[in-house]
Design an enzyme around this catalytic site. Sequence first.
Site, mmCIF file in Angstrom:
data_model
loop_
_atom_site.group_PDB
_atom_site.id
_atom_site.type_symbol
_atom_site.label_atom_id
_atom_site.label_comp_id
_atom_site.label_asym_id
_atom_site.label_seq_id
_atom_site.Cartn_x
_atom_site.Cartn_y
_atom_site.Cartn_z
ATOM 1 N N ASP A 97 -14.738 -0.039 8.035
ATOM 2 C CA ASP A 97 -14.886 -1.349 8.683
ATOM 3 C C ASP A 97 -14.570 -1.343 10.176
ATOM 4 O O ASP A 97 -15.078 -2.163 10.932
ATOM 5 C CB ASP A 97 -13.995 -2.386 7.983
ATOM 6 C CG ASP A 97 -12.551 -1.931 7.856
ATOM 7 O OD1 ASP A 97 -12.221 -0.842 8.379
ATOM 8 O OD2 ASP A 97 -11.748 -2.627 7.223
ATOM 9 N N HIS A 98 -13.747 -0.396 10.634
ATOM 10 C CA HIS A 98 -13.262 -0.469 12.015
ATOM 11 C C HIS A 98 -14.193 0.180 13.041
ATOM 12 O O HIS A 98 -14.025 -0.031 14.231
ATOM 13 C CB HIS A 98 -11.887 0.188 12.142
ATOM 14 C CG HIS A 98 -10.758 -0.679 11.689
ATOM 15 N ND1 HIS A 98 -10.637 -1.135 10.402
ATOM 16 C CD2 HIS A 98 -9.687 -1.181 12.357
ATOM 17 C CE1 HIS A 98 -9.551 -1.870 10.300
ATOM 18 N NE2 HIS A 98 -8.955 -1.924 11.468
ATOM 19 N N ASP A 162 -2.912 -0.370 7.031
ATOM 20 C CA ASP A 162 -3.353 -1.387 7.973
ATOM 21 C C ASP A 162 -2.332 -2.513 7.908
ATOM 22 O O ASP A 162 -1.908 -2.908 6.820
ATOM 23 C CB ASP A 162 -4.741 -1.904 7.594
ATOM 24 C CG ASP A 162 -5.303 -2.762 8.717
ATOM 25 O OD1 ASP A 162 -6.122 -2.249 9.491
ATOM 26 O OD2 ASP A 162 -4.904 -3.931 8.833
ATOM 27 N N ARG A 450 -4.874 -11.393 16.084
ATOM 28 C CA ARG A 450 -4.128 -10.635 17.083
ATOM 29 C C ARG A 450 -4.762 -10.841 18.447
ATOM 30 O O ARG A 450 -5.984 -10.893 18.557
ATOM 31 C CB ARG A 450 -4.209 -9.161 16.694
ATOM 32 C CG ARG A 450 -2.975 -8.440 16.931
ATOM 33 C CD ARG A 450 -2.863 -7.214 16.086
ATOM 34 N NE ARG A 450 -1.823 -7.347 15.103
ATOM 35 C CZ ARG A 450 -1.537 -6.438 14.213
ATOM 36 N NH1 ARG A 450 -2.230 -5.326 14.156
ATOM 37 N NH2 ARG A 450 -0.553 -6.626 13.375
ATOM 38 N N SER A 647 0.152 -3.046 14.962
ATOM 39 C CA SER A 647 -0.600 -2.339 13.936
ATOM 40 C C SER A 647 0.187 -1.227 13.257
ATOM 41 O O SER A 647 1.288 -0.858 13.656
ATOM 42 C CB SER A 647 -1.880 -1.789 14.553
ATOM 43 O OG SER A 647 -1.820 -0.400 14.651
ATOM 44 N N ARG A 649 -1.078 1.823 12.976
ATOM 45 C CA ARG A 649 -1.663 3.105 13.378
ATOM 46 C C ARG A 649 -0.584 4.130 13.704
ATOM 47 O O ARG A 649 0.235 3.937 14.607
ATOM 48 C CB ARG A 649 -2.638 2.920 14.550
ATOM 49 C CG ARG A 649 -2.024 2.400 15.818
ATOM 50 C CD ARG A 649 -3.097 2.014 16.833
ATOM 51 N NE ARG A 649 -3.709 0.744 16.456
ATOM 52 C CZ ARG A 649 -4.163 -0.164 17.316
ATOM 53 N NH1 ARG A 649 -4.113 0.042 18.609
ATOM 54 N NH2 ARG A 649 -4.681 -1.293 16.892
HETATM 55 C C1 MIC Z 1 -5.310 -3.914 13.881
HETATM 56 O O1 MIC Z 1 -5.619 -5.030 13.472
HETATM 57 O O2 MIC Z 1 -4.585 -3.702 14.871
HETATM 58 C C2 MIC Z 1 -5.835 -2.710 13.123
HETATM 59 C C3 MIC Z 1 -6.820 -2.030 13.978
HETATM 60 O O3 MIC Z 1 -6.478 -3.144 11.959
HETATM 61 C C4 MIC Z 1 -4.645 -1.814 12.807
HETATM 62 C C5 MIC Z 1 -4.990 -0.545 12.181
HETATM 63 C C6 MIC Z 1 -5.475 0.501 13.111
HETATM 64 O O4 MIC Z 1 -5.048 0.583 14.244
HETATM 65 O O5 MIC Z 1 -6.320 1.282 12.668
HETATM 66 C C7 MIC Z 1 -3.574 -2.491 11.942
HETATM 67 O O6 MIC Z 1 -3.506 -3.688 11.899
HETATM 68 O O7 MIC Z 1 -2.755 -1.785 11.337
HETATM 69 FE FE1 SF4 Z 2 -10.028 -5.452 11.276
HETATM 70 FE FE2 SF4 Z 2 -7.418 -5.414 11.856
HETATM 71 FE FE3 SF4 Z 2 -9.077 -7.194 12.975
HETATM 72 FE FE4 SF4 Z 2 -8.515 -7.418 10.444
HETATM 73 S S1 SF4 Z 2 -7.072 -7.588 12.124
HETATM 74 S S2 SF4 Z 2 -10.522 -7.623 11.348
HETATM 75 S S3 SF4 Z 2 -8.349 -5.275 9.811
HETATM 76 S S4 SF4 Z 2 -9.082 -4.976 13.243
#
Ligand code: MIC
Ligand code: SF4
Length: 758
Positions: A97-98, A162, A450, A647, A649
């Site tokens: 999805d990312h 995630d 976010r 996140s 990550r």
């Molecule tokens: C986000 O919303 O910041 C992400 C991208 O989904 C991250 C995961 C990632 O960095 O791959 C998260 O929320 O953990």
């Molecule tokens: Fe994707 Fe993270 Fe955004 Fe949700 S918050 S849509 S999992 S990047």
Amino acid sequence: MHAIESTPDFVAQTYSKMTERLAIVRKRLNRPLTLAEKVLYGHLDDPQSADLQGAQSYLQLRPDRVAMQDATAQMALLQFAQADIPRVAVPTTVHCDHLIQAREGAERDTLRALDDNKEVYEFLRTASNRYGIGFWKPGAGIIHQVVLENYAFPGGMMIGTDSHTPNAGGLAMFASGVGGADAVDVMAGLPWEVRAPKIIGVRLTGKLSGWAAPKDVILVVCGILTVKGGTNAVIEYFGPGAASISCTGKGTITNMGAELGATTSIFPFDAAMERYLRATERAALADLARRYEHLLVADPEVERDPAKYFSRVVEIDLSALEPHLVGPHTPDLARPVSKMAAAVAKESYPDDISVALIGSCTNSSYEDISRVTDVVEQATAHGIKAATPFLVTPGSEQIRATIVRDGQLDKIASIGGQVLANACGPCIGQWKRDEIKPGTRNTIVTSYNRNFPARNDGSRETLAFMGSPEIVAAYALSGRLSFNPMTDSLTGSDGRSFTLAAPKPAPDLPERGFVRDFSGYEPPAKDGATVKIDVAPDSKRLQLLEPFAAWDGRDFVRLPLLFKAKGSCTTDHISPAGPWLRFRGHLDNISDNMLTGAVNAFTGQAGTTRNLLSDEAGVAVPKVARDYKTRGLRWVVVGDENYGEGSSREHAAMSPRWLGCAAVIVRSFARIHESNLKKQGILPLTFSNGGDYDKVRETDRVSLLDLAKLAPGREVAAVLHHEDGTEDRIALRHTLSAEQIGWFAAGSALNVIKKQVR
Ligand code: MIC
Ligand code: SF4
């Protein structure tokens, strides 16, 4: 071999194990339990001897499931591959999805992504096949939505790589975001270790009405608890208002509990969840949940006297809730929409909205889109269209196909809405905008979760404000941030002004049922042992991992300070996403983004620092780190409050480790990042006296002493050696358990696991 699905048998077994474990815990504690405690203690690895009272104790838990998304699964699976285990021990899924960039609309964007990311998708697909993992292809949907629709179940426990995994708390699941190394533990059949959380209660009374939406509940909670208020806490919702919110609305609230830093957020099982289970063709699970309802709600004493059972109780009257926007740059800057005009004037936010975006994993339910459609229909009746580009990200193919069938998407398109792929897109910087010049200061409104600087389009000059989808739709019509959708008027095509009516309550579930869609799913191979996983040695996208070296047993003496961060330093600052997402499977390449978004405490500039050896100033942080690494030097980073928020990550811990970081010393940590640092063999330390942060100077060398005596609860002595020959001796704290000290000594947790599973 276990099924990937949460089958009725699997769920029944979970409830019976929970019953047994809770019987033991109840004997030990002899008091009523909250819902979060029931699910937590119902998943204890060893309920007899677990430390349930310690202020800083760790719990060993047995989650029922693991979920991973493509951007984090790469590193998780590369680590899993190192451990050389044939199959995952619990039902696990991977979701692509990312990595889909939003540019020209769903179809073309998905096709382009398939091409651009072919190597990575193929790696994830074959690794899933080999290790017995269910694989969801690009375009099938965003992890949290697909999990809610298919795998989440009340009372279950899940970890996901995630941070928004707690979305499943809307279906009474204890679902927590973790780094890939934690997922590796559980996939390898070991328990998941987490700090015993405190439980914060949020009591809901009244009923949402008018413009107020579930999103406003969590935006207000963010404003009250702030981005660090949920660290090592579970947020448990309860009270008479809870049952009035749909299952997906509850999901929005628990999803964004990640913004509080909470371990998870959870709602008690109720009729809305039961209906959602039936609507997603899981009637047998709904029946089971009814039968075991006592496991899925708090004991009655808790509701009667919450102050006695929660560490803190927050009260929210849903009937009195006003719609809010939060932002820019942080999710806890909350304001009711009626205060936006004043904020725009006072803070000089650009009033013109450049783009409005709805959807994402947080807010793309049938109910959300139907409420947006109500607003859209009002615009159409007055002959107007969106005043800004208006982008829609459906959370899953099931949602997309259902809102196509039921006509909502056509209506949204008729006022200018453009549908993006069922993927993260602009929420994570996968967004190629062409309506403004890069770097222009501008305002966007989103229904995402976010809004850290540079997150959506890579530009720190983009100010993102977040609200409910229906509120964002209203802003899209007006095109101005100072607009108050509840009272200000718009001008119809006939020149007459009109005020929007609050959207009517919308059905939470489609009358004709969801359009179920499994075409994006690929089950694992029956015999994975024969599946080959390819990583080309010259790949730019994937790199097999080398084990990190064990600690040599010596103190860290006079390590250069690589960087001192000022203020909020999220994982988006430490390891930015957007274009860097392409290197999530290549540790060396992605490390070139390390700390490039973080603000240097001495210069106020983002991403640059002084090289203490060459005495050059203003050099890119990764470049300096690589120079130290080449010289065989380890180094330290210093940070402020809630360091590593956001996140899950683990690249934000692995890149520092790869480039030579020995310790990160901060005022306080966010939970997932602290545990990612521990897993990768970096010492996460906090100033015993927060004021000592100010003693750290730009050209300092740092010594960490008596490390051979490192022990749980024992402070670490440190010396700041200043350039002028003076010193400051300071004390540092840590939360390492004896086992975690073992990870540090071995070089990483993975080095320890590899020995355990052999
Ligand atoms: C986000 O919303 O910041 C992400 C991208 O989904 C991250 C995961 C990632 O960095 O791959 C998260 O929320 O953990
Ligand atoms: Fe994707 Fe993270 Fe955004 Fe949700 S918050 S849509 S999992 S990047």
